[in-house]
Motif scaffolding. Structure first.
Motif, mmCIF file in Angstrom:
data_model
loop_
_atom_site.group_PDB
_atom_site.id
_atom_site.type_symbol
_atom_site.label_atom_id
_atom_site.label_comp_id
_atom_site.label_asym_id
_atom_site.label_seq_id
_atom_site.Cartn_x
_atom_site.Cartn_y
_atom_site.Cartn_z
ATOM 1 N N GLN A 92 38.391 72.741 178.235
ATOM 2 C CA GLN A 92 39.837 72.822 178.019
ATOM 3 C C GLN A 92 40.570 73.046 179.343
ATOM 4 O OE1 GLN A 92 41.317 76.015 175.610
ATOM 5 N NE2 GLN A 92 40.323 77.638 176.760
ATOM 6 N N TYR A 95 42.148 68.739 183.343
ATOM 7 C CA TYR A 95 43.294 67.896 183.012
ATOM 8 C C TYR A 95 42.827 66.449 182.963
ATOM 9 C CZ TYR A 95 48.350 66.961 183.064
ATOM 10 O OH TYR A 95 49.626 66.625 182.745
ATOM 11 N N PHE A 99 41.383 68.971 178.065
ATOM 12 C CA PHE A 99 42.303 70.064 178.408
ATOM 13 C C PHE A 99 43.136 70.442 177.198
ATOM 14 C CE2 PHE A 99 46.453 67.916 178.603
ATOM 15 C CZ PHE A 99 46.053 66.595 178.552
ATOM 16 N N ARG A 100 43.706 71.631 177.279
ATOM 17 C CA ARG A 100 44.516 72.131 176.187
ATOM 18 C C ARG A 100 45.955 71.693 176.434
ATOM 19 N NH1 ARG A 100 47.688 76.417 175.509
ATOM 20 N NH2 ARG A 100 47.777 77.465 173.498
ATOM 21 N N SER A 102 49.467 72.272 176.265
ATOM 22 C CA SER A 102 50.116 73.572 176.071
ATOM 23 C C SER A 102 51.316 73.494 175.131
ATOM 24 C CB SER A 102 50.513 74.178 177.412
ATOM 25 O OG SER A 102 51.265 73.266 178.156
ATOM 26 N N PHE A 103 51.755 72.286 174.789
ATOM 27 C CA PHE A 103 52.874 72.181 173.835
ATOM 28 C C PHE A 103 52.377 72.296 172.400
ATOM 29 C CE2 PHE A 103 53.965 69.776 177.660
ATOM 30 C CZ PHE A 103 55.035 70.531 178.082
ATOM 31 N N THR A 104 51.230 71.656 172.138
ATOM 32 C CA THR A 104 50.717 71.665 170.769
ATOM 33 C C THR A 104 49.573 72.660 170.582
ATOM 34 O OG1 THR A 104 49.120 69.958 171.319
ATOM 35 C CG2 THR A 104 51.256 69.220 170.506
ATOM 36 N N GLY A 105 48.952 73.085 171.679
ATOM 37 C CA GLY A 105 47.791 73.962 171.573
ATOM 38 C C GLY A 105 46.514 73.187 171.268
ATOM 39 N N ILE A 107 43.372 70.435 171.897
ATOM 40 C CA ILE A 107 42.584 69.991 173.050
ATOM 41 C C ILE A 107 42.582 68.461 173.083
ATOM 42 C CG2 ILE A 107 40.302 70.024 174.103
ATOM 43 C CD1 ILE A 107 39.915 72.774 173.027
#
Lengths: 318, 413
Positions: A92, A95, A99-100, A102-105, A107
């Motif tokens: 996660q 990039y 990766f996670r 960060s808007f939706t959480g 992966i």
């Protein structure tokens, strides 16, 4: 006599001095470092005895892919189907690859989409997959303990690793390069001889770079390396161009330099001995290559690396 | 040398000569009694003053400082757990979490400036590291806002700094301050020395009275009677007050032990919360965090048990109840996460039991601190006036003894 004493007192008074004016001494706070950062002095022990030679990238030939939801009885895939979800080890922190968002959480990334294709082949539904985040060093232990069904995490196929786990055919051809600050004067791996380089522990990049750099620092995740570069604690990061492209995309003050100095063939990691699953995954990868899915996923994530290349050619040892 | 020793020998001869005759003896006794009365009074006043100072220190310094140190630890721990939760939420952080984080940092700063007075070394470490920590958190936020995973790496670095530098220093600060409370309580303990001296003085007066009765065949001497009365009253006063104070201090010790246990429980609650959140942030790679959660939870349960044994208040009962509910929800979170239902697991972490547990503990701590404050206040009230009273009684005693014996001495002229 009394006069003399008086003079002495006056003289002493003139010479006496108070304590020096006080100073405010700042408490220096040592610069923070990523947790578990450590300096690597020599190549890990596996490098000491030369790795067994083998034809690493030749995998097992796939048969015809079974229809989704109709996995052969008693097969590893049937066991996964019965559980109701595929468990995939991913990253996660890389990039573009894994990766996670960060808007939706959620992966996401190239590797993650490959894992979803495997789930789609088993269930007919690419959402039936549970992602377990694994660090580079955890990939083999997680496969060995059965905590994950497959690992799709920028994992290079090596003869060393083939002793412990099985691999699918090559699904991506990467190569190691160097990431530096813009205008650093470093133009490639040759320029690292008197520099400090950061790598992730348990990665093949570590072995490739440890003898070429003055100091090598290892951290758990590649993003930890970017933190160290941004904090001025390392001069360069060296690993696969895929990962470096992801790091460079997060910091416009960095650039990837030099040409590829290694070949890193990514394969899907499968627990040792699960030949049916290896053949199944190879079938999925074969299909992705021919029906344009592979190209679609590349264009979705990896365009910072250049236009879509032709997918790697499959090699089988039957 | 020979010349020097002669005056001393002369003095010794004079004193022994005095002691041989009854009037001489009486004169000596007057001097000894007056000096003893004043000395005993002074000693008692000194020890009462010492107790008063210790109690004042407890009420106005040690206890508030210990509380401030505890607040430093709590606020830092909560800031870290909240920062991790905000990250977990996905998308922009919820404003209530951001506000909570900011309130925690402000609280830690404020509590730190209170605690600076007594532990400048430890607070300097904390004051130097806290801005570094908040800086890392802001870098994490900025990156997170742009959708860059390096934000999570900064968050991990910040959390590592908190766990390895800030929290251990805050823990040490808390220990230092609670030790100071214990020392102040020791200072306010029973003044055995002064009581023994005062008792010896009363006995000396009674013996003098008996000696006089034998020598002069008079049953009572008014002056000595007054002196004995004053000394006995002084002894009684001091003993009573000291017993009262000792009782109150013992009660205040029980109260501070309760505060300590509940404060530790609160810190354990926040730690467990942090571990629970980080387990989900790590997404499958969080075995160490889960192990820590289990360990901290066991410790927390032990502390709550201990608290209910010390004093089974409603707040402690409530805390225990909320703790059990929370543990059940945690079980469900783990089951959901292990079964791949990550979103479900994340939504469960918002259950109210953790906050209710924390609030119950805050209530419990507040009540115990009030108990402490009440006990110390009662002790201070019982001590008030004692120092002056004892001094006045000492002067009365000295005057009485002097006058009583003077009357007898006059008869020899």
């Amino acid at each position: 006599m009394r006069r003399l004493a008086l003079a002495a007192v006056l003289l002493l008074g003139a010479c006496a001095s108070g304590p020096a004016p006080s100073e405010v001494v700042p408490r220096s706070a040592p610069a923070p470092q990523p947790a578990n950062a450590s300096t690597v002095s020599a190549a890990p022990s596996s490098q000491a005895n030369p790795p067994p030679s083998c034809d690493a990238t030749a995998s097992l030939r796939p048969g015809a892919l079974p229809q989704p939801g109709q996995m052969p009885d008693g097969s590893t895939m049937a066991r996964i189907a019965q559980r109701g979800r595929l468990i995939a080890g991913v990253d996660q922190n890389s990039y573009l690859m894994g990766f996670r968002n960060s808007f939706t959480g959620e992966i996401e990334g190239f590797d993650v989409d490959v894992a979803r294709q495997i789930a789609k082949a088993v269930f007919g539904d690419e959402k039936k997959v549970q992602f377990k985040v694994v660090t580079a060093a955890e990939r083999i232990p997680m496969l060995q303990s059965g905590a994950v069904d497959v690992v799709v995490r920028t994992m290079t196929i090596t003869c060393d690793r083939l002793e412990d786990v099985d691999f699918s055919q090559v699904y991506y051809q990467a190569g190691q390069r160097v990431l530096v600050r813009r205008n650093s004067g470093i133009t490639g791996v040759e320029g690292l001889a008197d520099k400090r380089v950061c790598v992730a522990s348990g990665s093949t990049s570590l072995n490739n770079v440890v003898n070429r750099a003055k100091t090598t620092v290892s951290v758990p995740n590649w993003t930890d390396c970017l933190v160290m570069l941004q904090q001025g604690q390392t001069d360069a990061i060296s690993t696969d161009d895929t990962i470096l492209a992801g790091l460079a995309a997060q910091d416009p003050y960095t650039e990837v330099v030099g040409s590829r100095f290694t070949d890193e063939s990514y394969g899907v990691g499968v627990p040792k001995g699960q030949e049916d699953l290896v053949r199944f995954v190879n079938g999925v990868l074969e299909r992705m290559r021919t029906d344009g899915t592979w190209r679609g996923i590349y264009l979705r994530w990896l365009t910072p690396l250049g236009p879509a290349p032709t997918p790697p050619v499959a090699r089988y040892r039957d | 040398m020979v010349v020097d020793s002669q005056p001393r020998q002369a003095l010794v001869r004079r004193v022994t000569g005095l002691a041989r005759s009854t009037p001489g003896r009486l004169s000596l006794i007057v001097v000894v009694l007056v000096v003893a009365s004043l000395a005993s009074g002074w000693l008692t006043t000194w020890s009462v003053n010492r107790q008063e100072r210790a109690l004042e220190d407890l009420a106005t310094r040690s206890e508030p400082l210990a509380h401030a140190a505890q607040e430093v630890y709590r606020a830092l721990q909560d800031a870290d757990a909240t920062a991790a939760s905000a990250f977990l939420s996905g998308g922009l952080e919820p404003s209530e979490l951001r506000e909570r984080y900011e309130a925690d940092v402000a609280q830690a700063q404020a509590a730190l400036s209170v605690a600076t007075a007594t532990s400048p070394e430890l607070t300097a470490t904390l004051a130097a590291q806290l801005p570094v920590y908040t800086g890392l958190i802001e870098t994490a936020r900025t990156n997170n806002r742009q959708g860059f995973p390096v934000g999570a790496a900064y968050l991990r670095e910040a959390s590592g700094l908190m766990r390895t530098q800030l929290l251990p220093a805050a823990q040490e600060l808390y220990r230092a301050e609670t030790d100071r409370v214990a020392r102040a309580q020791d200072e306010a303990s029973f003044p055995w020395g002064s009581v023994a001296v005062a008792l010896a003085f009363v006995i000396a007066l009674v013996l003098t009275q008996r000696y006089l009765t034998r020598k002069t065949n008079r049953l009572l001497n008014v002056g000595l009677l007054v002196a004995t009365g004053a000394a006995a009253l002084s002894l009684l006063w001091m003993t009573t007050v000291s017993v009262l104070v000792m009782n109150d201090v013992a009660d205040s010790r029980a109260a501070s032990q309760k505060v300590d246990v509940l404060a530790q429980a609160r810190i354990a609650t926040l730690t467990a919360r942090g571990e629970e959140t980080l387990t989900l942030v790590a997404r499958g790679a969080g075995q160490t965090y889960e192990k820590n959660f289990v360990e901290v939870s066991e410790r927390l349960e032990g502390l709550l048990d201990q608290a209910s044994k010390l004093d089974d208040t409603a707040a402690v009962d409530e805390a225990m109840k909320q703790f059990r509910q929370w543990q059940q929800v945690h079980q469900r979170i783990r089951e959901a996460d292990d079964a791949g239902q990550y979103t479900e697991a994340v939504s469960l972490i918002g259950s109210p039991y953790f906050d209710s547990l924390d609030q119950a503990l805050v209530r419990g701590i507040g009540e115990a601190r009030q108990d402490f404050s009440d006990e110390v206040a009662v002790a201070r009230v019982s001590l008030s006036g004692t120092a002056v009273g004892v001094l006045v009684l000492a002067v009365v005693g000295a005057a009485g003894a002097a006058m009583g014996l003077w009357q007898r001495l006059k008869e020899y002229r």
